[in-house]
Design a protein around this motif. Structure first.
Motif, PDB file in Angstrom:
ATOM      1  N   ARG A   1       0.894  -1.193   0.158  1.00  0.00           N
ATOM      2  CA  ARG A   1       0.051   0.065  -0.018  1.00  0.00           C
ATOM      3  C   ARG A   1       0.842   1.341  -0.030  1.00  0.00           C
ATOM      4  NH1 ARG A   1      -5.158  -1.760   0.440  1.00  0.00           N
ATOM      5  NH2 ARG A   1      -5.614  -3.621   1.476  1.00  0.00           N
TER       6      ARG A   1
ATOM      7  N   HIS B   1      -8.937 -12.927   5.059  1.00  0.00           N
ATOM      8  CA  HIS B   1      -8.045 -13.083   3.870  1.00  0.00           C
ATOM      9  C   HIS B   1      -8.306 -14.459   2.918  1.00  0.00           C
ATOM     10  CE1 HIS B   1      -6.428  -9.891   6.179  1.00  0.00           C
ATOM     11  NE2 HIS B   1      -6.209  -9.219   5.092  1.00  0.00           N
TER      12      HIS B   1
ATOM     13  N   PHE C   1     -10.855  -3.336   9.409  1.00  0.00           N
ATOM     14  CA  PHE C   1     -12.062  -4.090   9.855  1.00  0.00           C
ATOM     15  C   PHE C   1     -11.897  -5.320  10.348  1.00  0.00           C
ATOM     16  CE2 PHE C   1     -13.968  -0.757   7.109  1.00  0.00           C
ATOM     17  CZ  PHE C   1     -14.774  -0.297   7.750  1.00  0.00           C
TER      18      PHE C   1
ATOM     19  N   ARG D   1      -9.271 -13.709  -0.410  1.00  0.00           N
ATOM     20  CA  ARG D   1      -8.613 -13.181  -1.464  1.00  0.00           C
ATOM     21  C   ARG D   1      -7.801 -14.226  -1.935  1.00  0.00           C
ATOM     22  NH1 ARG D   1      -7.022  -7.853   1.236  1.00  0.00           N
ATOM     23  NH2 ARG D   1      -5.029  -8.589   0.978  1.00  0.00           N
TER      24      ARG D   1
ATOM     25  N   MET E   1     -15.659 -10.208   3.924  1.00  0.00           N
ATOM     26  CA  MET E   1     -14.941  -8.798   3.401  1.00  0.00           C
ATOM     27  C   MET E   1     -15.942  -7.728   2.784  1.00  0.00           C
ATOM     28  SD  MET E   1     -11.175  -9.702   2.592  1.00  0.00           S
ATOM     29  CE  MET E   1     -10.014  -9.611   3.834  1.00  0.00           C
ATOM     30  N   GLY E   2     -15.422  -6.673   2.492  1.00  0.00           N
ATOM     31  CA  GLY E   2     -16.216  -5.559   1.716  1.00  0.00           C
ATOM     32  C   GLY E   2     -16.106  -4.160   2.134  1.00  0.00           C
ATOM     33  N   ARG E   3     -15.110  -3.904   3.129  1.00  0.00           N
ATOM     34  CA  ARG E   3     -15.158  -2.442   3.760  1.00  0.00           C
ATOM     35  C   ARG E   3     -16.335  -1.546   3.951  1.00  0.00           C
ATOM     36  NH1 ARG E   3      -9.811  -0.781   4.354  1.00  0.00           N
ATOM     37  NH2 ARG E   3      -8.534  -1.414   2.700  1.00  0.00           N
TER      38      ARG E   3
ATOM     39  N   GLU F   1     -18.053  -6.788   7.032  1.00  0.00           N
ATOM     40  CA  GLU F   1     -17.167  -6.377   7.927  1.00  0.00           C
ATOM     41  C   GLU F   1     -17.381  -5.199   8.291  1.00  0.00           C
ATOM     42  OE1 GLU F   1     -13.192  -6.588   6.345  1.00  0.00           O
ATOM     43  OE2 GLU F   1     -13.560  -5.470   4.606  1.00  0.00           O
TER      44      GLU F   1
ATOM     45  N   VAL G   1     -11.567  -7.208  -4.598  1.00  0.00           N
ATOM     46  CA  VAL G   1     -12.741  -8.169  -4.288  1.00  0.00           C
ATOM     47  C   VAL G   1     -13.949  -7.542  -3.979  1.00  0.00           C
ATOM     48  CG1 VAL G   1     -10.909  -9.970  -3.543  1.00  0.00           C
ATOM     49  CG2 VAL G   1     -11.779  -8.447  -2.046  1.00  0.00           C
ATOM     50  N   ASP G   2     -13.858  -6.396  -3.297  1.00  0.00           N
ATOM     51  CA  ASP G   2     -14.990  -5.653  -2.572  1.00  0.00           C
ATOM     52  C   ASP G   2     -16.186  -5.026  -3.536  1.00  0.00           C
ATOM     53  OD1 ASP G   2     -13.514  -5.797  -0.244  1.00  0.00           O
ATOM     54  OD2 ASP G   2     -13.048  -3.938  -0.253  1.00  0.00           O
TER      55      ASP G   2
HETATM   56  O1  F6P Z   1      -9.903  -3.630  -0.138  1.00  0.00           O
HETATM   57  C1  F6P Z   1      -9.928  -5.099  -0.006  1.00  0.00           C
HETATM   58  C2  F6P Z   1      -9.847  -5.701   1.379  1.00  0.00           C
HETATM   59  O2  F6P Z   1      -9.853  -7.102   1.108  1.00  0.00           O
HETATM   60  C3  F6P Z   1     -11.081  -5.258   2.073  1.00  0.00           C
HETATM   61  O3  F6P Z   1     -12.147  -6.170   1.980  1.00  0.00           O
HETATM   62  C4  F6P Z   1     -10.465  -5.562   3.839  1.00  0.00           C
HETATM   63  O4  F6P Z   1     -11.029  -4.641   4.562  1.00  0.00           O
HETATM   64  C5  F6P Z   1      -8.937  -4.811   3.530  1.00  0.00           C
HETATM   65  O5  F6P Z   1      -8.653  -5.039   2.166  1.00  0.00           O
HETATM   66  C6  F6P Z   1      -8.067  -5.651   4.268  1.00  0.00           C
HETATM   67  O6  F6P Z   1      -6.667  -5.090   4.061  1.00  0.00           O
HETATM   68  P1  F6P Z   1      -5.434  -5.721   4.304  1.00  0.00           P
HETATM   69  O7  F6P Z   1      -4.965  -6.730   3.393  1.00  0.00           O
HETATM   70  O8  F6P Z   1      -4.294  -4.760   4.238  1.00  0.00           O
HETATM   71  O9  F6P Z   1      -5.514  -6.321   5.848  1.00  0.00           O
END
Ligand code: F6P
Length: 342
Positions: free
Chosen positions: A72, A272, A246, A275, A170-172, A222, A127-128
């Motif tokens: 990031r 995760h 989250f 993903r 997931m989904g923010r 989430e 993925v969101d």
């Molecule tokens: O934005 C994608 C996502 O998988 C969200 O659903 C989740 O909240 C976030 O990324 C998790 O991020 P990280 O991999 O940095 O923990």
């Protein structure tokens, strides 16, 4: 042309399929040369990259994750002159354009670079499925399938014990994965941030399913917070972009549901898992089409734009259409789901 490609932000099934399609298209149609920056913008900042000859992308469309790595990192972090730094890097290696594959944050950075005169195009991923200006993002279909498989399993153990299973996906700040996996698995309640239910409303549906002899399944996104949540119900740490990290709302909800309904309840946070793994066929095809289209966009010198899915067509739109414009679950989609609850 010599094109730099990077994957940035959270990883997502289908990233490798984009890389493969971009390299194949560039190689076959234009005799392009590709380099891949390692770990997103970090590779640009640290001059860390690998060459991407055709042999390196062989068989990649079915492989999850990203061979380039991701992070990031952000070239504008801490007030840095990110554009000058990226320009220097590109000049030094004679890079003609950058293809940035990422979500909202990545595309925001790409647009800042474009505004500073850097030739960049975007490919949307998450993925969101929350990016504006594209109907679907690759990664979403795979995440929904993984979540659905997991929910099916939770229903089996829930049925055996006559328990309420609360599953967090997931989904923010959007409920797409929850809505789709919840519908697919026949959940009795789906909790999404766009249309927050109260704790009583959730419990009512749990009780109604239980009274019909079903083991209630509650799917919770989430980023969901009950409408009537007491102060401090969820208290998230912030990530490096100031966004909540989250995780855990299912664990907060399950005991409350158990206490109010008397139905024994268990929480599962899928996290995760959603993903990882191989991309679905749908995501491979979407990612491949987007990767090819991104290279064509570069050759048209249509910079500052992003490839996108509109219906079944691949189109391109200004990066500014995608950023800061999250795609939320609509009221119509919510109404559809509501009739299935309880
Ligand atoms: O934005 C994608 C996502 O998988 C969200 O659903 C989740 O909240 C976030 O990324 C998790 O991020 P990280 O991999 O940095 O923990």
């Amino acid at each position: 042309m010599k094109i730099g490609i990077l994957t940035s932000g959270g990883d997502c099934p289908g990233l490798n399929a984009v890389i493969r399609a971009a390299v194949l298209t560039g190689d076959k149609l234009y005799e392009d040369e590709f380099i891949g920056y390692r770990d997103g913008w970090r590779g640009v900042i640290d001059d860390d990259w690998m060459t991407l000859p055709r042999r390196r992308i062989r068989g990649l469309s079915r492989v999850g994750g990203t061979i380039l790595g991701t992070s990031r990192s952000n070239p504008f972090h801490d007030g840095e002159d990110g554009a000058a730094m990226v320009r220097r890097q590109m000049e030094e290696h004679e890079i003609d354009a950058i293809i940035a594959i990422g979500g909202d944050g990545t595309l925001y950075t790409a647009n800042r670079l474009f505004e500073a005169g850097i030739p960049v195009v975007g490919v949307p991923k998450t993925v969101d499925n929350d990016l504006g200006a594209t109907d679907y993002t690759f990664g979403f279909d795979t995440a929904v399938q993984i979540a659905t498989d997991s929910l099916d399993r939770l229903r089996i153990t829930g049925d055996s014990h006559h328990r309420c299973m609360v599953a967090e996906v997931m989904g923010r700040s959007v409920g797409w994965i929850a809505l789709h996996s919840g519908m697919a698995a026949g959940a009795h309640v789906i909790c999404i941030p766009e249309f927050p239910l109260t704790i009583d409303e959730i419990c009512e549906q749990v009780r109604s399913a239980y009274d019909r002899g079903r083991a209630p399944l509650v799917v919770v996104a989430e980023g969901f917070v009950p409408k009537d949540a007491p102060e401090g119900f969820m208290d998230y740490e912030l990530d490096e972009f100031g966004r909540p990290r989250f995780g855990g709302v299912a664990e907060a909800l399950a005991p409350v549901i158990e206490q109010r309904t008397g139905v024994e309840s268990r929480a599962t946070v899928l996290g995760h898992i959603q993903r990882g793994g191989e991309p679905s066929a749908y995501d491979r095809v979407l990612a491949t089409r987007l990767g090819s289209a991104a290279v064509r966009l570069v050759h048209r010198r249509d910079f500052g734009r992003m490839v996108a899915l509109e219906g079944t067509d691949i189109v391109d739109v200004p990066l500014t259409d995608a950023i800061g414009n999250p795609k939320k679950v609509s009221e119509a989609r919510w109404e559809e789901a509501l009739t299935l609850f309880g």
